[in-house]
Design an enzyme around this catalytic site. Structure first.
Site, PDB file in Angstrom:
ATOM      1  N   TYR A 169      -0.162  -7.398  10.727  1.00 29.16           N
ATOM      2  CA  TYR A 169      -0.033  -6.947   9.118  1.00 29.16           C
ATOM      3  C   TYR A 169      -0.800  -7.886   8.293  1.00 29.16           C
ATOM      4  CZ  TYR A 169       2.703  -5.477   5.333  1.00 29.16           C
ATOM      5  OH  TYR A 169       3.157  -4.884   3.977  1.00 29.16           O
ATOM      6  N   ALA A 203      -3.317 -10.042   8.792  1.00 23.08           N
ATOM      7  CA  ALA A 203      -4.524 -10.001   8.747  1.00 23.08           C
ATOM      8  C   ALA A 203      -5.112  -8.638   8.282  1.00 23.08           C
ATOM      9  CB  ALA A 203      -5.258 -10.142  10.247  1.00 23.08           C
ATOM     10  N   ALA A 204      -4.506  -7.626   8.277  1.00 21.85           N
ATOM     11  CA  ALA A 204      -5.293  -6.427   7.754  1.00 21.85           C
ATOM     12  C   ALA A 204      -4.963  -6.441   6.245  1.00 21.85           C
ATOM     13  CB  ALA A 204      -4.164  -5.230   8.571  1.00 21.85           C
ATOM     14  N   LYS A 205      -3.809  -6.723   5.844  1.00 24.78           N
ATOM     15  CA  LYS A 205      -3.636  -6.852   4.529  1.00 24.78           C
ATOM     16  C   LYS A 205      -4.220  -7.881   3.540  1.00 24.78           C
ATOM     17  CE  LYS A 205      -0.046  -3.810   3.780  1.00 24.78           C
ATOM     18  NZ  LYS A 205      -0.357  -2.336   2.955  1.00 24.78           N
ATOM     19  N   ASP A 255      -2.921  12.151   8.409  1.00 20.14           N
ATOM     20  CA  ASP A 255      -2.955  10.955   9.234  1.00 20.14           C
ATOM     21  C   ASP A 255      -4.222  10.095   8.624  1.00 20.14           C
ATOM     22  OD1 ASP A 255      -3.181   8.688  10.598  1.00 20.14           O
ATOM     23  OD2 ASP A 255      -2.766   9.444  12.574  1.00 20.14           O
ATOM     24  N   VAL A 256      -3.859   9.185   7.730  1.00 28.17           N
ATOM     25  CA  VAL A 256      -4.884   8.541   7.087  1.00 28.17           C
ATOM     26  C   VAL A 256      -5.951   7.602   7.959  1.00 28.17           C
ATOM     27  CG1 VAL A 256      -3.916   8.202   4.895  1.00 28.17           C
ATOM     28  CG2 VAL A 256      -3.683   6.423   6.596  1.00 28.17           C
ATOM     29  N   GLY A 314       0.837   7.970   2.038  1.00 27.63           N
ATOM     30  CA  GLY A 314       2.137   7.696   2.217  1.00 27.63           C
ATOM     31  C   GLY A 314       3.168   8.015   1.366  1.00 27.63           C
ATOM     32  N   ALA A 315       2.999   9.202   0.802  1.00 26.31           N
ATOM     33  CA  ALA A 315       3.761   9.814  -0.369  1.00 26.31           C
ATOM     34  C   ALA A 315       5.029  10.326   0.190  1.00 26.31           C
ATOM     35  CB  ALA A 315       2.851  10.766  -1.097  1.00 26.31           C
ATOM     36  N   SER A 316       5.448   9.923   1.225  1.00 28.26           N
ATOM     37  CA  SER A 316       6.762  10.632   1.899  1.00 28.26           C
ATOM     38  C   SER A 316       7.947   9.693   1.453  1.00 28.26           C
ATOM     39  CB  SER A 316       6.874  10.974   3.238  1.00 28.26           C
ATOM     40  OG  SER A 316       6.125   9.875   3.895  1.00 28.26           O
TER      41      SER A 316
HETATM   42  P1  NAD Z   1       7.084   2.896   3.302  1.00 34.40           P
HETATM   43  O1  NAD Z   1       6.988   2.378   4.722  1.00 34.40           O
HETATM   44  O2  NAD Z   1       8.144   3.447   2.632  1.00 34.40           O
HETATM   45  O3  NAD Z   1       5.755   3.829   2.706  1.00 34.40           O
HETATM   46  C1  NAD Z   1       4.721   3.844   3.644  1.00 34.40           C
HETATM   47  C2  NAD Z   1       4.360   5.133   3.896  1.00 34.40           C
HETATM   48  O4  NAD Z   1       3.084   5.354   4.650  1.00 34.40           O
HETATM   49  C3  NAD Z   1       5.463   5.870   4.831  1.00 34.40           C
HETATM   50  O5  NAD Z   1       5.864   7.048   4.189  1.00 34.40           O
HETATM   51  C4  NAD Z   1       4.742   6.339   6.191  1.00 34.40           C
HETATM   52  O6  NAD Z   1       4.915   7.150   6.928  1.00 34.40           O
HETATM   53  C5  NAD Z   1       3.276   6.309   5.461  1.00 34.40           C
HETATM   54  N1  NAD Z   1       2.369   6.130   6.648  1.00 34.40           N
HETATM   55  C6  NAD Z   1       2.224   5.081   7.928  1.00 34.40           C
HETATM   56  N2  NAD Z   1       1.242   5.558   8.579  1.00 34.40           N
HETATM   57  C7  NAD Z   1       0.509   6.617   8.239  1.00 34.40           C
HETATM   58  C8  NAD Z   1      -0.635   7.018   8.610  1.00 34.40           C
HETATM   59  N3  NAD Z   1      -1.410   6.891   9.534  1.00 34.40           N
HETATM   60  N4  NAD Z   1      -1.096   8.269   7.915  1.00 34.40           N
HETATM   61  C9  NAD Z   1      -0.363   8.801   6.745  1.00 34.40           C
HETATM   62  N5  NAD Z   1       0.892   8.090   6.182  1.00 34.40           N
HETATM   63  C10 NAD Z   1       1.155   6.783   6.677  1.00 34.40           C
HETATM   64  O7  NAD Z   1       6.532   1.392   2.435  1.00 34.40           O
HETATM   65  P2  NAD Z   1       6.689   1.064   1.059  1.00 34.40           P
HETATM   66  O8  NAD Z   1       7.568  -0.075   0.934  1.00 34.40           O
HETATM   67  O9  NAD Z   1       6.850   2.187   0.016  1.00 34.40           O
HETATM   68  O10 NAD Z   1       5.324   0.352   0.789  1.00 34.40           O
HETATM   69  C11 NAD Z   1       4.142   0.817   0.001  1.00 34.40           C
HETATM   70  C12 NAD Z   1       3.295  -0.001   0.031  1.00 34.40           C
HETATM   71  O11 NAD Z   1       3.531  -1.380  -0.495  1.00 34.40           O
HETATM   72  C13 NAD Z   1       2.531  -0.261   1.587  1.00 34.40           C
HETATM   73  O12 NAD Z   1       1.135  -0.503   1.472  1.00 34.40           O
HETATM   74  C14 NAD Z   1       3.202  -1.599   1.901  1.00 34.40           C
HETATM   75  O13 NAD Z   1       2.432  -2.215   2.841  1.00 34.40           O
HETATM   76  C15 NAD Z   1       3.040  -2.379   0.589  1.00 34.40           C
HETATM   77  N6  NAD Z   1       4.238  -3.275   0.561  1.00 34.40           N
HETATM   78  C16 NAD Z   1       5.459  -2.999   0.847  1.00 34.40           C
HETATM   79  C17 NAD Z   1       6.595  -4.322   0.570  1.00 34.40           C
HETATM   80  C18 NAD Z   1       7.968  -3.948   0.660  1.00 34.40           C
HETATM   81  O14 NAD Z   1       8.789  -4.814   0.552  1.00 34.40           O
HETATM   82  N7  NAD Z   1       8.324  -2.673   0.920  1.00 34.40           N
HETATM   83  C19 NAD Z   1       6.217  -5.442   0.654  1.00 34.40           C
HETATM   84  C20 NAD Z   1       5.054  -5.707   0.412  1.00 34.40           C
HETATM   85  C21 NAD Z   1       3.939  -4.688   0.250  1.00 34.40           C
END
Ligand code: NAD
Length: 258
Positions: A154, A156-158, A60-61, A13-15
């Site tokens: 979400y 339940a998964a987390k 795709d993870v 998810g490094a994008s």
């Molecule tokens: P984000 O959506 O900006 O980044 C998540 C990335 O995962 C995205 O780039 C998305 O394209 C990628 N992704 C999704 N499905 C994928 C797949 N099947 N294969 C590969 N890549 C995939 O989210 P973020 O805000 O950077 O969150 C980072 C982490 O922190 C996540 O695990 C999120 O659940 C957690 N989190 C974020 C928040 C928040 O407020 N942003 C709050 C609680 C937890």
């Protein structure tokens, strides 16, 4: 600090959001990186901006073949993986439990929990177990402690991801490998901003009003920045945390005190 000199890290998810921030901080501390996401043009842009020892991979993870290719990219170039950041996630579609669908529930679970199993399994089998070292960091959410309305999928998964973290930690500890979980509250990323826009639209309020309502119960009255969350993740990934494993640590302005 150069805590990651000579180390190889994979970030999923490094994008967008936290992923690119962790990539920059890890690279600044000497890490060689594989950056993975589905939108290759976005990860290539992040890799290009960082420069040097960075490989961008389309993955795709939830796909076993893609995960194998992602880890192979690190093995082919550097022959080892030291850090696995299981950061990729999706929010799913907000639904009350009586509206919930199997597809929404399972699609969310696959990215937000199962993928951490796939990526961890692959780096363990390809590198960490044999080298008897490594650190895996999972990314849960405050929703995974207390649950969030309209987010049974979400939450339940987390929540499951925290238990997965403990099981991995128990199984791999004797091999000198650690596994921990970062538990962010609200982070000021696109994911959060989009969520607040959606709720604001639904409730006929402004985004600022929604933000204020989310911050009100926080003792520190502020969202975390991606850097705040990345700092914890890098600490857990580094040798500074060498006796910390199986832990889920909140970075959330003090909302949850577990
Ligand atoms: P984000 O959506 O900006 O980044 C998540 C990335 O995962 C995205 O780039 C998305 O394209 C990628 N992704 C999704 N499905 C994928 C797949 N099947 N294969 C590969 N890549 C995939 O989210 P973020 O805000 O950077 O969150 C980072 C982490 O922190 C996540 O695990 C999120 O659940 C957690 N989190 C974020 C928040 C928040 O407020 N942003 C709050 C609680 C937890």
């Amino acid at each position: 600090m150069s805590r990651f000199e000579g180390k190889v890290a994979i970030i999923t998810g490094a994008s967008t959001g936290l992923g690119p921030v962790m990539a920059r901080l890890l690279a600044a501390e000497g890490a060689r990186l594989v950056l993975a996401a589905r939108r290759i043009e976005l990860v290539e842009a992040v890799a290009g901006e960082i420069g040097g020892e960075v490989v961008a991979v389309k993955a795709d993870v939830t796909d076993e073949g893609d995960v194998a290719a992602m880890v192979e990219a690190a093995m082919a170039r550097w022959g080892q993986v030291d850090v696995m950041m299981n950061n990729a996630a999706v929010p799913g579609t907000d639904k009350f439990i009586w509206e919930q669908t199997v597809d929404n529930f399972l699609d969310t679970y696959k990215v937000d929990c199962m993928a951490a199993m796939l990526c961890s399994r692959e780096v363990l089998n390809r590198s960490m177990l044999e080298r008897r070292s490594g650190s895996i960091v999972n990314f849960s959410s405050g929703a995974g402690w207390d649950g969030m309305v309209r987010k049974s999928h979400y939450s339940a998964a987390k929540g499951a991801l925290r238990i997965l973290t403990k099981v991995i930690a128990k199984e791999v500890g004797e091999y000198g490998i650690r596994c921990n979980c970062v538990v962010p509250g609200a982070i000021s990323t696109d994911l959060m901003v989009n969520y607040m826009k959606r709720v604001a639209d639904e409730q006929g309020k402004t985004v600022d009003e929604i933000a204020a309502a989310i911050q009100a119960p926080l003792p520190l009255k502020t969202f975390s920045t991606p850097e705040d969350v990345a700092n914890l993740a890098l600490f857990l990934a580094s040798d500074q945390a060498r006796t910390i494993t199986g832990q889920s640590i909140n970075v959330d302005g003090g909302l949850i005190m577990s």
